[in-house]
Design a protein around this motif. Sequence first.
Motif, short mmCIF file in Angstrom:
data_model
loop_
_atom_site.label_atom_id
_atom_site.label_comp_id
_atom_site.label_asym_id
_atom_site.label_seq_id
_atom_site.Cartn_x
_atom_site.Cartn_y
_atom_site.Cartn_z
N CYS A 120 0.60 -1.18 0.03
CA CYS A 120 -0.05 0.40 0.58
C CYS A 120 0.75 1.29 -0.03
N LEU A 121 0.21 2.79 -0.45
CA LEU A 121 0.71 3.92 0.21
C LEU A 121 0.16 4.74 0.39
N ALA A 122 0.55 4.91 1.36
CA ALA A 122 -0.47 6.09 3.08
C ALA A 122 0.68 7.81 2.32
N GLN A 123 -0.01 8.50 3.37
CA GLN A 123 0.21 9.80 3.11
C GLN A 123 -0.12 10.82 3.97
N HIS A 124 0.48 12.06 4.41
CA HIS A 124 0.20 13.00 5.11
C HIS A 124 1.03 13.99 4.99
N THR A 125 0.00 15.36 5.95
CA THR A 125 0.46 16.43 5.23
C THR A 125 1.11 16.74 6.37
N VAL A 126 1.60 18.00 6.53
CA VAL A 126 2.70 18.61 7.31
C VAL A 126 2.62 20.39 7.01
N THR A 127 1.91 21.42 7.80
CA THR A 127 1.43 22.76 7.39
C THR A 127 2.84 23.98 8.27
N LEU A 128 3.38 24.55 6.61
CA LEU A 128 5.04 25.01 8.39
C LEU A 128 5.10 26.33 7.40
N SER A 129 4.28 26.96 8.66
CA SER A 129 4.42 28.50 8.23
C SER A 129 5.72 29.46 8.52
N VAL A 130 5.95 30.31 8.19
CA VAL A 130 7.29 31.01 8.57
C VAL A 130 7.16 32.09 8.81
N ILE A 131 7.14 32.96 10.13
CA ILE A 131 7.11 34.07 10.50
C ILE A 131 7.64 35.01 10.08
N ASP A 132 7.34 36.14 10.19
CA ASP A 132 8.11 37.56 10.40
C ASP A 132 7.83 38.40 10.60
N ARG A 133 8.35 39.61 11.17
CA ARG A 133 8.17 40.83 11.48
C ARG A 133 6.70 41.37 11.03
N PRO A 134 5.97 41.76 11.88
CA PRO A 134 5.09 42.40 10.55
C PRO A 134 5.40 43.97 9.69
N HIS A 135 4.81 44.42 8.40
CA HIS A 135 5.33 45.68 7.79
C HIS A 135 5.22 47.40 8.84
N PRO A 136 5.12 47.43 8.16
CA PRO A 136 4.78 49.23 9.09
C PRO A 136 3.16 49.54 9.39
N PRO A 137 2.97 50.02 10.55
CA PRO A 137 1.59 50.69 10.27
C PRO A 137 0.99 51.26 9.09
N ALA A 138 0.27 51.40 7.69
CA ALA A 138 0.20 51.96 6.82
C ALA A 138 -0.23 53.25 6.66
N SER A 139 -0.28 53.67 7.88
CA SER A 139 -0.21 55.39 7.81
C SER A 139 0.07 55.69 8.85
N SER A 140 0.60 56.65 8.83
CA SER A 140 1.25 57.98 9.49
C SER A 140 -0.11 57.98 11.08
N PRO A 141 0.33 58.32 11.96
CA PRO A 141 -0.64 59.10 13.36
C PRO A 141 -1.28 60.00 12.99
N MET A 142 -2.41 60.15 12.98
CA MET A 142 -3.34 61.02 13.09
C MET A 142 -3.76 62.06 14.68
N VAL A 143 -4.04 62.86 14.64
CA VAL A 143 -4.29 63.51 15.90
C VAL A 143 -5.81 64.38 16.78
N SER A 144 -6.26 63.61 17.65
CA SER A 144 -7.61 64.32 18.15
C SER A 144 -7.56 64.86 18.96
N GLN A 145 -8.61 65.25 19.85
CA GLN A 145 -8.32 65.87 21.11
C GLN A 145 -7.38 66.34 21.37
N LEU A 146 -6.79 67.21 20.62
CA LEU A 146 -6.06 68.03 21.48
C LEU A 146 -6.02 68.96 22.86
#
Length: 366
Positions: free
Chosen positions: A151-177
Amino acid sequence: MDKGSMGPKKTFVSTFRMEFKPAAPQFVLNGIKNELEDRATAQGGSSKQGTISTDITSKRRVSTEKGPLLEFLDPQEQLEVRVGGQARLHCAFRSCSVPVASCWIYNRKQEVIGRPRTCVESSDTDSSVEISQACSDDAGTYTILVRNRRCLAQHTVTLSVIDRPHPPASSPMVSQLSSRSLVLSWSGPSYDGGSAVTGYVVEVRREGPEKPENWSEVTTSCKNTSYRIHSVLEPLGEYRFRVRAYNSAGVSEPSEVSDCVKMDTRGELKEESQSYVTVTIDTTHKVKDHYNVHEKLGVGKFGQVFRLSHKETGQVCAGKFYRAYGSKAKAAARREMELMKCLHHPKLVQCLGAYDTRSEIIMVME
């Protein structure tokens, strides 16, 4: 018409072909079969003894009444490594006969072979793939195919390669000054690095007529995409801000820098004049004892909203009449009222009163 004039007889044959598409490329299956036959011959047997099955099963264990023909022993399901780290995918198995042949398939398309960063080792009892200097291209599914004579059998393993996140997508906005505080808001990163963002680092730099000061951290434990700063700011000071995101792999590069913000007092008086009502849930009176109930303003899944006016002050507000007939619905309504009476913010609707009697549950809001 005689037989001679009819000409030769013509026979029409219709054929069709059915193909079974296995979970791995056919050249891989053929390679496993050839390897198995070669190893059987090398061990003194005949490559033609019996037939070698081409059936594939996704089960970890292929069994008969006499016992397992082939089974995986506590195989990995998932593996997570950081970028630049070493990943080792390993599967041990037990076979009813030897020899045993095995191979690994990446994303069910490409056979994994030895390369400068990849090492594959296999035996009759286990097989492993070691990847050095892992990168995002290595992430995916790795399927091991194991085959013996039967016979022939199979099994699957999932590999995740994690990295640092990208920078926040926008510059900070100021309110309630105000003179000593403000609220920063920003957008999360466009890519989380393969692992959930768990927080943000907020940084500030004071501007001046001379050389600006160095960046300093305001907080390293912000869990949301907004943060109120009130401890490091001085009246009439000028500041710029930036934010970093982080996950289990590390901290991102900083976001774009905010515009220069000058602290002033215009928002301070307004903030000090803001007052909030301390609400106690009334269990002895009905809402009509204190308010006039007017027209219906809206209907939702959990109740109806009516316009109310206070009988003494004339204050106009809204009353949410909960549709709470069962014990679970009443408990949910009470939890919402307990939560709403604790929320105090200039941009949130405030709870002004609450009534919980046998016949009705009502929350009075701005």
